[in-house]
Design a protein around this motif. Structure first.
Motif, mmCIF file in Angstrom:
data_model
loop_
_atom_site.group_PDB
_atom_site.id
_atom_site.type_symbol
_atom_site.label_atom_id
_atom_site.label_comp_id
_atom_site.label_asym_id
_atom_site.label_seq_id
_atom_site.Cartn_x
_atom_site.Cartn_y
_atom_site.Cartn_z
ATOM 1 N N VAL A 181 0.801 -1.229 0.000
ATOM 2 C CA VAL A 181 0.000 0.000 0.000
ATOM 3 C C VAL A 181 0.833 1.278 0.000
ATOM 4 O O VAL A 181 0.307 2.363 0.233
ATOM 5 N N ASN A 182 2.132 1.180 -0.288
ATOM 6 C CA ASN A 182 2.987 2.360 -0.210
ATOM 7 C C ASN A 182 3.078 3.159 -1.508
ATOM 8 O O ASN A 182 3.726 4.198 -1.549
ATOM 9 N N VAL A 191 -2.065 -1.510 -6.830
ATOM 10 C CA VAL A 191 -2.666 -2.117 -8.029
ATOM 11 C C VAL A 191 -2.064 -3.501 -8.256
ATOM 12 O O VAL A 191 -2.778 -4.473 -8.526
ATOM 13 N N GLY A 192 -0.755 -3.617 -8.101
ATOM 14 C CA GLY A 192 -0.104 -4.923 -8.240
ATOM 15 C C GLY A 192 -0.601 -5.929 -7.216
ATOM 16 O O GLY A 192 -0.849 -7.095 -7.535
ATOM 17 N N ALA A 193 -0.781 -5.486 -5.969
ATOM 18 C CA ALA A 193 -1.277 -6.377 -4.911
ATOM 19 C C ALA A 193 -2.692 -6.849 -5.213
ATOM 20 O O ALA A 193 -3.031 -8.013 -4.968
ATOM 21 N N LEU A 194 -3.519 -5.963 -5.768
ATOM 22 C CA LEU A 194 -4.884 -6.350 -6.121
ATOM 23 C C LEU A 194 -4.870 -7.493 -7.133
ATOM 24 O O LEU A 194 -5.564 -8.494 -6.961
ATOM 25 N N TYR A 195 -4.066 -7.361 -8.196
ATOM 26 C CA TYR A 195 -3.992 -8.426 -9.193
ATOM 27 C C TYR A 195 -3.375 -9.703 -8.609
ATOM 28 O O TYR A 195 -3.839 -10.808 -8.884
ATOM 29 N N GLN A 196 -2.343 -9.550 -7.796
ATOM 30 C CA GLN A 196 -1.681 -10.723 -7.205
ATOM 31 C C GLN A 196 -2.615 -11.546 -6.337
ATOM 32 O O GLN A 196 -2.643 -12.774 -6.412
ATOM 33 N N VAL A 197 -3.369 -10.863 -5.478
ATOM 34 C CA VAL A 197 -4.134 -11.571 -4.458
ATOM 35 C C VAL A 197 -5.314 -12.348 -5.032
ATOM 36 O O VAL A 197 -5.707 -13.361 -4.466
ATOM 37 N N ILE A 198 -5.845 -11.937 -6.175
ATOM 38 C CA ILE A 198 -6.961 -12.695 -6.762
ATOM 39 C C ILE A 198 -6.482 -13.775 -7.715
ATOM 40 O O ILE A 198 -7.260 -14.637 -8.112
ATOM 41 N N SER A 235 -7.035 0.537 -15.611
ATOM 42 C CA SER A 235 -6.101 -0.573 -15.689
ATOM 43 C C SER A 235 -6.688 -1.642 -16.613
ATOM 44 O O SER A 235 -7.611 -2.364 -16.232
ATOM 45 N N ALA A 236 -6.149 -1.702 -17.839
ATOM 46 C CA ALA A 236 -6.589 -2.743 -18.773
ATOM 47 C C ALA A 236 -6.012 -4.072 -18.293
ATOM 48 O O ALA A 236 -4.890 -4.133 -17.790
ATOM 49 N N TYR A 237 -6.812 -5.136 -18.430
ATOM 50 C CA TYR A 237 -6.395 -6.441 -17.921
ATOM 51 C C TYR A 237 -6.705 -7.536 -18.924
ATOM 52 O O TYR A 237 -7.516 -7.363 -19.828
#
Length: 180
Positions: A36-37, A43-50, A127-129
């Motif tokens: 969260v820093n 944004v990276g953590a959001l994609y990683q965790v799911i 953020s395109a995914y």
């Protein structure tokens, strides 16, 4: 006098309902500072965790820790008549509704482009995914755009909302959103 008592009674009921709703919301688990820093980190953590293979449990406390109290996740789509629809979930609603499927079938989502607009402590990330069942799949089964609103409280970044729409033949992702 009756109107005055009715107003007081209504006010007490509304206050009680609001307090009950706030009490029902569990506080967010403490986030990893590396998650969260920065805008990139959250944004990276959001994609990683799911993301993860079939059979792998996701770290749902880590997921919850990314979101501000009252945050919302909102998938869009079309109803059978073709009219646009919006579903509104809390982080826990997302976990209950989508989490089991992510863990059962396998799901890997990655960012394939990003644009960022910032004003002070408020940030809008387009953020395109793309989404795959296996990380090594040749082709994604879906693509789209996550519209992620972030807030910096001075100590960390918070996700306030994630609103997304899946790409379709009639609505391809514009090239301007596919830039790294």
């Amino acid at each position: 006098m009756r109107r005055w008592l009715a107003r007081i009674a209504f006010g007490v009921m509304a206050l009680t309902a609001n307090l009950a709703q706030l009490a029902a919301q569990a506080p967010s688990p403490v986030a990893k500072s590396d998650d969260v820093n920065s805008i990139d980190a959250i944004v990276g953590a959001l994609y990683q965790v799911i993301s993860g293979p079939a059979g792998q449990k996701r770290d749902w406390d880590r997921f919850r820790s990314l979101f501000a109290p009252g945050a919302r996740l909102m998938p869009t789509g079309r109803d059978p008549a073709g009219k646009g629809r919006l579903v509104v979930w809390s982080a826990d609603d997302y976990i209950k509704t989508a989490g089991g499927n992510l863990e059962t079938t396998g799901f890997f989502e990655r960012e394939i482009g990003r644009t960022v607009e910032q004003y002070g402590k408020v940030v809008q990330v387009f953020s395109a995914y793309d989404s795959r069942r296996l990380a090594a799949d040749d082709k994604p089964f879906a693509r789209g755009i996550n519209s992620i609103q972030l807030f910096d409280d001075g100590t960390r970044w918070w996700i306030v909302t994630v609103l997304w729409e899946q790409e379709s033949v009639a609505n391809p992702i514009p090239a301007k959103y596919l830039k790294p």
